[in-house]
Design an enzyme around this catalytic site. Structure first.
Site, PDB file in Angstrom:
ATOM      1  N   CYS A 146       0.872  -1.171   0.000  1.00 18.01           N
ATOM      2  CA  CYS A 146       0.000   0.000   0.000  1.00 18.01           C
ATOM      3  C   CYS A 146       0.910   1.223   0.000  1.00 18.01           C
ATOM      4  CB  CYS A 146      -0.851   0.057   1.254  1.00 18.01           C
ATOM      5  SG  CYS A 146      -1.815  -1.423   1.551  1.00 18.01           S
ATOM      6  N   ARG A 178       1.222   1.632  -5.966  1.00 20.49           N
ATOM      7  CA  ARG A 178       1.390   0.657  -4.886  1.00 20.49           C
ATOM      8  C   ARG A 178       0.084  -0.022  -4.502  1.00 20.49           C
ATOM      9  NH1 ARG A 178       6.206   1.294  -2.186  1.00 20.49           N
ATOM     10  NH2 ARG A 178       5.348   0.284  -0.347  1.00 20.49           N
ATOM     11  N   TRP A 230      -3.723  -1.727  -1.234  1.00 21.33           N
ATOM     12  CA  TRP A 230      -3.606  -2.958  -2.014  1.00 21.33           C
ATOM     13  C   TRP A 230      -4.018  -4.047  -1.038  1.00 21.33           C
ATOM     14  CZ3 TRP A 230      -2.288  -4.458  -6.922  1.00 21.33           C
ATOM     15  CH2 TRP A 230      -1.861  -5.758  -7.103  1.00 21.33           C
ATOM     16  N   ASN A 278       0.853   0.185   5.953  1.00 18.35           N
ATOM     17  CA  ASN A 278       1.273  -0.639   4.820  1.00 18.35           C
ATOM     18  C   ASN A 278       1.986  -1.848   5.404  1.00 18.35           C
ATOM     19  OD1 ASN A 278       2.542  -1.713   2.512  1.00 18.35           O
ATOM     20  ND2 ASN A 278       4.269  -0.308   2.742  1.00 18.35           N
ATOM     21  N   GLY A 279       1.549  -3.056   5.044  1.00 17.16           N
ATOM     22  CA  GLY A 279       2.233  -4.242   5.552  1.00 17.16           C
ATOM     23  C   GLY A 279       1.254  -5.230   6.158  1.00 17.16           C
ATOM     24  N   GLU A 296      11.450 -20.243 -19.242  1.00 16.01           N
ATOM     25  CA  GLU A 296      11.257 -18.849 -18.836  1.00 16.01           C
ATOM     26  C   GLU A 296      12.394 -17.960 -19.364  1.00 16.01           C
ATOM     27  OE1 GLU A 296       8.920 -17.191 -17.832  1.00 16.01           O
ATOM     28  OE2 GLU A 296       9.748 -15.410 -16.888  1.00 16.01           O
ATOM     29  N   LYS A 319      11.743 -14.777 -21.797  1.00 19.81           N
ATOM     30  CA  LYS A 319      12.175 -13.413 -21.458  1.00 19.81           C
ATOM     31  C   LYS A 319      13.057 -12.844 -22.573  1.00 19.81           C
ATOM     32  CE  LYS A 319      10.106 -12.403 -17.822  1.00 19.81           C
ATOM     33  NZ  LYS A 319       9.004 -13.128 -18.431  1.00 19.81           N
ATOM     34  N   GLU A 378      10.822 -12.054 -25.743  1.00 15.55           N
ATOM     35  CA  GLU A 378       9.834 -10.974 -25.631  1.00 15.55           C
ATOM     36  C   GLU A 378      10.484  -9.604 -25.433  1.00 15.55           C
ATOM     37  OE1 GLU A 378       7.065 -10.976 -22.303  1.00 15.55           O
ATOM     38  OE2 GLU A 378       8.519 -12.011 -21.053  1.00 15.55           O
ATOM     39  N   HIS A 419      16.990 -35.398 -29.995  1.00 13.41           N
ATOM     40  CA  HIS A 419      15.847 -35.895 -30.770  1.00 13.41           C
ATOM     41  C   HIS A 419      15.474 -34.929 -31.893  1.00 13.41           C
ATOM     42  CE1 HIS A 419      15.335 -39.207 -28.019  1.00 13.41           C
ATOM     43  NE2 HIS A 419      15.527 -38.346 -27.035  1.00 13.41           N
ATOM     44  N   LYS A 445       0.089  -6.008 -20.822  1.00 12.80           N
ATOM     45  CA  LYS A 445       0.340  -6.552 -19.489  1.00 12.80           C
ATOM     46  C   LYS A 445      -0.711  -7.589 -19.115  1.00 12.80           C
ATOM     47  CE  LYS A 445       2.449  -6.941 -15.617  1.00 12.80           C
ATOM     48  NZ  LYS A 445       3.604  -7.847 -15.713  1.00 12.80           N
TER      49      LYS A 445
HETATM   50  C1  F6R Z   1       5.769 -12.868 -19.823  1.00  9.72           C
HETATM   51  C2  F6R Z   1       4.441 -12.548 -19.313  1.00  9.72           C
HETATM   52  C3  F6R Z   1       3.290 -13.348 -19.784  1.00  9.72           C
HETATM   53  C4  F6R Z   1       2.291 -13.598 -18.646  1.00  9.72           C
HETATM   54  C5  F6R Z   1       1.025 -14.258 -19.203  1.00  9.72           C
HETATM   55  C6  F6R Z   1       0.056 -14.641 -18.115  1.00  9.72           C
HETATM   56  O1  F6R Z   1       6.744 -12.048 -19.281  1.00  9.72           O
HETATM   57  O2  F6R Z   1       4.286 -11.654 -18.532  1.00  9.72           O
HETATM   58  O3  F6R Z   1       3.690 -14.532 -20.362  1.00  9.72           O
HETATM   59  O4  F6R Z   1       2.900 -14.414 -17.694  1.00  9.72           O
HETATM   60  O5  F6R Z   1       0.398 -13.373 -20.099  1.00  9.72           O
HETATM   61  O6  F6R Z   1      -0.366 -13.527 -17.418  1.00  9.72           O
HETATM   62  P1  F6R Z   1      -1.081 -13.681 -16.019  1.00  9.72           P
HETATM   63  O7  F6R Z   1      -0.113 -14.280 -15.073  1.00  9.72           O
HETATM   64  O8  F6R Z   1      -1.478 -12.283 -15.655  1.00  9.72           O
HETATM   65  O9  F6R Z   1      -2.267 -14.579 -16.227  1.00  9.72           O
END
Ligand code: F6R
Length: 608
Positions: free
Chosen positions: A2, A27, A75, A101-102, A484, A488, A491, A507, A603
């Protein structure tokens, strides 16, 4: 997570506090509130939702002229996002108000005690417990500073608080324990806040509070005391050089970098309130609502799916629960029998809004299986619709590429696996304690190694920046990390990368290896190290270049060794993950890419 701000000065305080809250809204934004000394008692305004809802409420009231006020943007952790749970919280006679906050970890014990003493609660928050505890302690210790210190000595957990007392209208008290709190020093005005941007337009002169300290401010003075014995603390102010934009990022170049460096705190926050009183075993009341499943489906997308793949190993190895892990967009259309006796499904999502994961969750409901959401965003669709939810408490993740959210998901999965393993009797308490001790030690280890890790990531990124392709290889617990790492890299830097289970290379994919197609091997010194070492040799025998992320003391032939401290598997993954994130971050930054908002991405993927 928060945001809190307090102001004592010469201007109308509520507009100053509202402006500060705007800059803290990242936050949390479930609800917000302000409090100020009024003609009789303490004035309070609170509203559910974003800050704009609170601003509308204040605009409809007579202007507040007080020159001292405090505010909060929330939050949610304890209690749903609702006005009754919004801060500030007041004690029953409304003489003391606090924002917080916490997490107060022992709030349930404290609440029981206060209930027995006749206190009634208006909210489900741990914060209201704290303000009532302060009120209770004032009965024997009327001085507010002393009563606050006594109450804080009884509270366990992580907190930053700000307190306003009716009897001292121009004064604010604030305290911190494992949550950020900074004092801003102006001319004829002083501030306290969770983050510097809150007061940066008015002052760049700051004093950083340390854990276990209380500060008392008014318009012209500030005093710091130790909570333990109220002895005074002297501290010189520092000067902040950042501009506003940089300040929101705490001085980091990008949100992604800030979020990578936040991971030690994310682990601390994820453990806070999730351990028993002795802090050595998990305490997950959310899981107790479900019977122990005889088998599990884990469903998620992208990075969250990778966290699920890693979690499968822990759930199978420790809790001996068979697990299937699915990509949500596949799961939702697959004809498979979900109705298995005593089964359950876990839906992992940072945003809680990913369309495919949400649709898969609804399918789980239709099939009648218990559903458990693992979400970061309180109030999100998955959090609301799942039968039970565990919040991962990573705080808002702003960079599009997910980093700290994955760490928080892995931590939650580890705690779940240990909980179920203990309940089933397939893990001894001694072993559970050892794993929890590893988790508790991780934040300080990561704090120590992250800066050095970034330097190594930078060196390697520059060296490999001309490559057009990458393999990421891992085995066992490290295979999800390979996936992963590759995600990363592609992307963020738009370099083609494939994550593979190392044993699959021969394979087919090994045909691609040549001197221009390097391999990033995740090679911890664990039970599968010798196997992975053979795979690395196979790559090198075909003139492939190898970066190996490994531990001290191993014998390994690679072009570039990247040594990180050895932690027992599987929790070693929590120390390896930031290296992969930093390598991609540095690569993208070196190549001049838009790190926080890579092309073509969003996002939260709320469409199919
Ligand atoms: C990669 C990334 C995406 C999310 C995916 C799922 O860096 O951020 O692959 O992990 O879109 O998103 P959530 O976790 O919000 O369902």
């Amino acid at each position: 997570m928060c945001g809190i701000i307090g102001y004592a000065g010469h201007r109308p305080a509520v507009p100053v506090v509202m402006e500060g809250l705007e800059r803290l809204e990242y936050r949390g934004y479930d609800s917000a509130g302000v409090a100020w000394p009024a003609a009789c008692g303490i004035g309070v305004a609170r509203a559910r939702g974003k800050l704009s809802a609170l601003a509308e409420k204040l605009a409809a009231m007579p202007p507040v002229l007080a020159t001292c006020a405090m505010g909060h943007t929330r939050w949610a952790t304890h209690g749903e996002p609702a006005e009754r749970n919004a801060h500030p919280h007041l004690c029953p006679d409304r003489s003391v108000a606090i924002v917080h906050n916490g997490i107060i970890e022992n709030y349930q014990e404290l609440r029981q005690d206060l209930l027995a003493r006749g206190y009634a609660f208006q909210s489900e928050t741990d914060t209201e417990v704290l303000v009532n505890l302060i009120a209770e302690r004032r009965k024997t210790e009327p001085d507010i500073l002393r009563a606050l210190a006594v109450a804080l000595r009884e509270a366990r957990g992580a907190y930053a608080i700000c307190l306003l007392c009716e009897e001292e209208p121009g004064v604010l008290y604030a305290a911190r324990q494992q949550a950020p709190l900074i004092c801003g020093i102006g001319v004829g005005e002083n501030f306290v806040a969770s983050d510097i941007p809150a007061f940066l337009p008015w002052t760049r002169k700051v004093v950083f509070l340390e854990d276990g300290e209380i500060i008392r401010i008014n318009a012209t003075s500030r005093e710091i005391f130790r909570i333990s014995d109220l002895s005074p603390v002297g501290r010189e102010p520092a000067s902040i050089q950042w501009d506003m934009q940089a300040a929101r990022k705490d001085g980091y170049r990008h949100f992604m970098l800030k979020e990578i460096f936040e991971q030690p705190r994310v682990i601390n926050d994820g453990l806070a309130g999730r351990l028993n009183a002795a802090h050595d075993l998990p305490a997950l009341p959310e899981l107790d609502a479900l019977p122990i499943p005889s088998r599990l489906d884990i469903v998620a997308c992208g990075t969250s799916w990778h966290a699920g793949l890693w979690g499968r190993h822990l759930l199978e190895n420790w809790a001996q629960i068979p697990v299937s892990v699915d990509i949500a967009s596949e799961f939702r259309y697959r004809e498979r029998l979900l109705l298995e006796k005593d089964g359950a499904a876990i839906f992992i999502s940072q945003s809680g809004e990913t369309a495919d994961t949400l649709a898969a969750l609804r399918r789980g409901h239709d099939a009648g299986i218990p559903t458990l959401g693992l979400c970061n965003v309180v109030g999100s669709s998955i959090a609301r619709e799942a039968r039970s939810v565990i919040f991962t408490q990573a705080g808002p993740e702003i960079s599009v590429a997910s980093t700290k959210a994955m760490t928080s998901q892995m931590l939650a999965l580890a705690l779940m696996a240990i909980s179920w393993a203990l309940r089933k009797g397939c893990m001894e308490q001694r072993e559970a304690r050892e794993q929890i001790a590893i988790l508790r030690d991780l934040p300080s280890l990561l704090d120590d190694i992250l800066p050095e890790m970034r330097v190594r990531a930078q060196e390697l990124a520059v060296k490999y920046a001309t490559c057009k392709n990458f393999f990421y290889l891992g085995r066992g617990f490290s295979w999800p990390l390979a996936l992963e790492g590759a995600l990363k890299l592609k992307e963020l830097s738009y370099i083609h990368a494939e994550g593979y289970a190392a044993g699959e290379m021969k394979h087919g994919p090994i045909a691609l290896i040549d001197p221009a197609f390097p391999t990033f091997a995740i090679a911890p010194d664990d039970a599968l190290f010798a196997k992975l070492k053979s795979n690395i040799m196979e790559v090198r025998a075909r003139n492939g270049k190898v970066i190996a992320l490994t531990n001290p003391g191993v014998e390994l032939d690679a072009d570039d060794l990247w040594i990180v401290p050895k932690i027992p598997a599987p929790l070693s993954a929590l120390a390896a993950l930031p290296a992969l994130q930093l390598f991609s971050y540095q690569m993208a930054d070196y190549l001049g890419k838009d790190v926080d908002q890579p092309r073509n991405l969003a996002k939260s993927v709320t469409v199919e």
